[in-house]
Design a protein around this motif. Structure first.
Motif, PDB file in Angstrom:
ATOM      1  N   ALA A  37      38.364  28.147  27.243  1.00 28.48           N
ATOM      2  CA  ALA A  37      38.850  28.898  26.089  1.00 28.48           C
ATOM      3  C   ALA A  37      40.369  29.034  26.094  1.00 28.48           C
ATOM      4  O   ALA A  37      40.992  29.159  25.041  1.00 28.48           O
ATOM      5  N   PHE A  38      40.978  28.999  27.272  1.00 34.49           N
ATOM      6  CA  PHE A  38      42.437  29.115  27.365  1.00 34.49           C
ATOM      7  C   PHE A  38      43.141  27.776  27.201  1.00 34.49           C
ATOM      8  O   PHE A  38      44.367  27.721  27.184  1.00 34.49           O
ATOM      9  N   SER A  39      42.369  26.682  27.109  1.00 31.50           N
ATOM     10  CA  SER A  39      42.938  25.349  26.930  1.00 31.50           C
ATOM     11  C   SER A  39      44.088  25.087  27.913  1.00 31.50           C
ATOM     12  O   SER A  39      45.208  24.773  27.513  1.00 31.50           O
ATOM     13  N   PRO A  40      43.830  25.196  29.222  1.00 34.74           N
ATOM     14  CA  PRO A  40      44.921  25.033  30.179  1.00 34.74           C
ATOM     15  C   PRO A  40      45.282  23.571  30.387  1.00 34.74           C
ATOM     16  O   PRO A  40      44.440  22.675  30.264  1.00 34.74           O
TER      17      PRO A  40
ATOM     18  N   PRO B 124      47.977  25.796  21.049  1.00 37.82           N
ATOM     19  CA  PRO B 124      46.747  26.539  20.717  1.00 37.82           C
ATOM     20  C   PRO B 124      45.529  25.811  21.254  1.00 37.82           C
ATOM     21  O   PRO B 124      45.559  24.603  21.469  1.00 37.82           O
ATOM     22  N   PRO B 125      44.441  26.549  21.498  1.00 38.53           N
ATOM     23  CA  PRO B 125      43.220  25.886  21.965  1.00 38.53           C
ATOM     24  C   PRO B 125      42.750  24.847  20.966  1.00 38.53           C
ATOM     25  O   PRO B 125      42.930  24.990  19.760  1.00 38.53           O
ATOM     26  N   PRO B 126      42.159  23.757  21.471  1.00 39.71           N
ATOM     27  CA  PRO B 126      41.719  22.688  20.567  1.00 39.71           C
ATOM     28  C   PRO B 126      40.492  23.115  19.780  1.00 39.71           C
ATOM     29  O   PRO B 126      39.825  24.090  20.128  1.00 39.71           O
TER      30      PRO B 126
ATOM     31  N   ILE C  99      55.901  22.717  26.956  1.00 40.49           N
ATOM     32  CA  ILE C  99      55.295  23.922  27.516  1.00 40.49           C
ATOM     33  C   ILE C  99      54.134  23.527  28.419  1.00 40.49           C
ATOM     34  O   ILE C  99      53.303  22.682  28.066  1.00 40.49           O
ATOM     35  N   LEU C 100      54.069  24.136  29.591  1.00 38.43           N
ATOM     36  CA  LEU C 100      52.984  23.894  30.538  1.00 38.43           C
ATOM     37  C   LEU C 100      52.146  25.158  30.644  1.00 38.43           C
ATOM     38  O   LEU C 100      52.655  26.227  30.986  1.00 38.43           O
ATOM     39  N   ARG C 101      50.861  25.056  30.318  1.00 38.72           N
ATOM     40  CA  ARG C 101      49.980  26.217  30.384  1.00 38.72           C
ATOM     41  C   ARG C 101      49.167  26.148  31.676  1.00 38.72           C
ATOM     42  O   ARG C 101      48.376  25.223  31.877  1.00 38.72           O
TER      43      ARG C 101
ATOM     44  N   LEU D 294      43.462  35.521  24.009  1.00 40.68           N
ATOM     45  CA  LEU D 294      43.443  34.284  23.237  1.00 40.68           C
ATOM     46  C   LEU D 294      44.168  34.456  21.915  1.00 40.68           C
ATOM     47  O   LEU D 294      44.877  33.550  21.457  1.00 40.68           O
ATOM     48  N   GLY D 295      44.019  35.622  21.296  1.00 42.01           N
ATOM     49  CA  GLY D 295      44.726  35.882  20.049  1.00 42.01           C
ATOM     50  C   GLY D 295      46.229  35.861  20.238  1.00 42.01           C
ATOM     51  O   GLY D 295      46.964  35.335  19.394  1.00 42.01           O
ATOM     52  N   ALA D 296      46.701  36.415  21.365  1.00 41.74           N
ATOM     53  CA  ALA D 296      48.142  36.415  21.645  1.00 41.74           C
ATOM     54  C   ALA D 296      48.660  34.992  21.813  1.00 41.74           C
ATOM     55  O   ALA D 296      49.760  34.657  21.335  1.00 41.74           O
ATOM     56  N   LEU D 297      47.884  34.122  22.461  1.00 43.63           N
ATOM     57  CA  LEU D 297      48.305  32.735  22.628  1.00 43.63           C
ATOM     58  C   LEU D 297      48.385  32.029  21.282  1.00 43.63           C
ATOM     59  O   LEU D 297      49.320  31.282  21.005  1.00 43.63           O
ATOM     60  N   ARG D 298      47.412  32.262  20.438  1.00 34.01           N
ATOM     61  CA  ARG D 298      47.411  31.614  19.120  1.00 34.01           C
ATOM     62  C   ARG D 298      48.583  32.085  18.261  1.00 34.01           C
ATOM     63  O   ARG D 298      49.223  31.294  17.562  1.00 34.01           O
ATOM     64  N   ARG D 299      48.864  33.397  18.313  1.00 29.69           N
ATOM     65  CA  ARG D 299      49.986  33.915  17.527  1.00 29.69           C
ATOM     66  C   ARG D 299      51.315  33.350  18.024  1.00 29.69           C
ATOM     67  O   ARG D 299      52.212  33.040  17.221  1.00 29.69           O
ATOM     68  N   ALA D 300      51.443  33.213  19.342  1.00 29.40           N
ATOM     69  CA  ALA D 300      52.676  32.651  19.892  1.00 29.40           C
ATOM     70  C   ALA D 300      52.854  31.203  19.441  1.00 29.40           C
ATOM     71  O   ALA D 300      53.958  30.781  19.077  1.00 29.40           O
ATOM     72  N   ALA D 301      51.760  30.437  19.467  1.00 32.80           N
ATOM     73  CA  ALA D 301      51.852  29.046  19.028  1.00 32.80           C
ATOM     74  C   ALA D 301      52.191  28.969  17.544  1.00 32.80           C
ATOM     75  O   ALA D 301      52.995  28.137  17.118  1.00 32.80           O
TER      76      ALA D 301
END
Length: 381
Positions: free
Chosen positions: A106-109, A4-6, A59-61, A41-48
């Motif tokens: 925002a995507f914390s890559p 998730p993003p920091p 995992i590599l973003r 961003l919501g989808a990334l947070r839910r996945a995490a």
């Protein structure tokens, strides 16, 4: 799915101030609502949150983003243009760059791969005479300021946020934009970066494409002159105990990844050219991968100027493109170098075809049938 993003850091909190500095005057408007960005961003947070990814999960973003070089902005406001709906006040680079940086962060890559980044050009011609030296120097200075968003904005900002940075200009003395790669040092080490020209010369053509280029001088000369480049990055997990989590696999071995960043040739009719460039890029990656551990993953990212139906995507997803693929024919019939025509002749031909097509569309069925009835029949045609 990934980490998730920091939480909002001091660096992120300083972005509005950075925007003000970049604007060099005036108040900075609040960014517009971005519902699509919010959903992503919501989808990334839910996945995490569901356990699919996260720190230490291997995992590599990777983020890829064409940020649109300001050197092309002269085309944006043209009537019917791609960005004609947008006020020039909002497309100024000093206005856009801080907002682009905020969106990337925002995507914390772990890896951010950008295209159309303006940076130091590979060469600026020196003054041509003592008499004109002052004028030439001022022009060169202005051009460099316009072209150095990587050096003056992106690299300092990303380094402060813990990223290593590399830039590759497109080939050619007049190139003013190129590729930028940013790697989060807490998670990954950039072992090596190679710059690859995708202007396909006689000795650099993919083996499978050599017969085609040997038999068609126009296509061969056309692809040889293109300024397209790629970055190949060999990345390795950060050492154990670093700020990026455990930094290794369960066996304690630091794994590698081979990542490509590119921006394929833009011309819409040149589908076969993008296919050739994709094949050349994959050959370069295959050659390097021979000297890496067998399990090293390979990632191709960038602006491919292609959609799911294009042969370049088929090659990436299936590893094969048939000789009868329609993209070969489409490119051969529509790209001026493949026709061995000067560009002016190609434009004239397309205009003539459009005029004839419009005239034909204006003719009704009854008129066509009447004209057909007047023709002599039985002559074999």
């Amino acid at each position: 799915a990934a980490r998730p993003p920091p939480p909002k850091s001091r660096a992120l909190a300083a972005l509005p101030l950075l925007a003000c500095v970049a604007e060099a005057a005036a108040a900075v408007e609040a960014p517009p609502a971005r519902p699509l960005l919010v959903r992503r961003l919501g989808a990334l947070r839910r996945a995490a949150a569901a356990g699919r990814g996260g720190s230490g999960a291997g995992i590599l973003r990777v983020l890829s983003y064409n940020i649109l070089a300001d050197c092309y902005s002269r085309h944006w406001g043209a009537a019917g243009g791609l960005h004609s709906y947008c006020s020039p006040r909002l497309t100024r680079p000093a206005h856009r760059m801080p907002r682009l940086l905020a969106e990337v962060l925002a995507f914390s890559p772990d890896v951010a791969l950008l295209q159309e980044v303006e940076g130091e050009p590979p060469h600026i011609p020196p003054p041509i005479s003592r008499r004109r030296r002052g004028v030439q120097s001022r022009l060169s200075s202005t051009r460099q300021v316009d072209r150095k968003w990587f050096e003056t904005f992106w690299a300092p900002s990303m380094r402060q946020l813990g990223f290593s940075c590399v830039y590759t200009s497109k080939a050619g003395a007049t190139s003013s934009e190129g590729l930028a790669a940013f790697v989060r040092t807490g998670a990954l080490e950039m072992v090596e970066m190679r710059e690859v020209s995708l202007a396909i010369g006689p000795s650099g053509a993919p083996a499978a494409a050599a017969p085609l280029l040997d038999s068609h001088a126009g296509t061969r000369e056309g692809v040889r002159r293109l300024p397209t480049v790629a970055q190949l990055l060999l990345l390795r997990e950060a050492a154990p105990g670093g700020s990026g989590g455990d930094g290794s696999s369960g066996s304690g071995e630091r794994r590698h990844a081979l990542v490509a960043n590119t921006h394929l040739y833009f011309s819409n009719p040149a589908m076969h050219v993008r296919l050739l460039q994709t094949a050349a890029l994959l050959e370069e990656m295959d050659s390097w991968a021979e000297h890496l551990p067998a399990a090293t993953p390979r990632i191709v990212a960038g602006d491919l100027n292609a959609d799911a139906s294009d042969a370049a995507i088929k090659l990436l997803t299936t590893g094969r493109v048939e000789a009868g693929d329609p993209d070969w024919l489409h490119g051969a019939l529509n790209w001026a170098p493949s026709l061995e025509l000067e560009e002016a002749a190609g434009v004239a031909a397309r205009q003539a075809a459009a005029t004839l097509g419009a005239g034909w569309d204006a003719v009704g069925d009854a008129e066509i049938e009447a004209a057909w009835a007047r023709l002599p029949h039985g002559a074999g045609d």
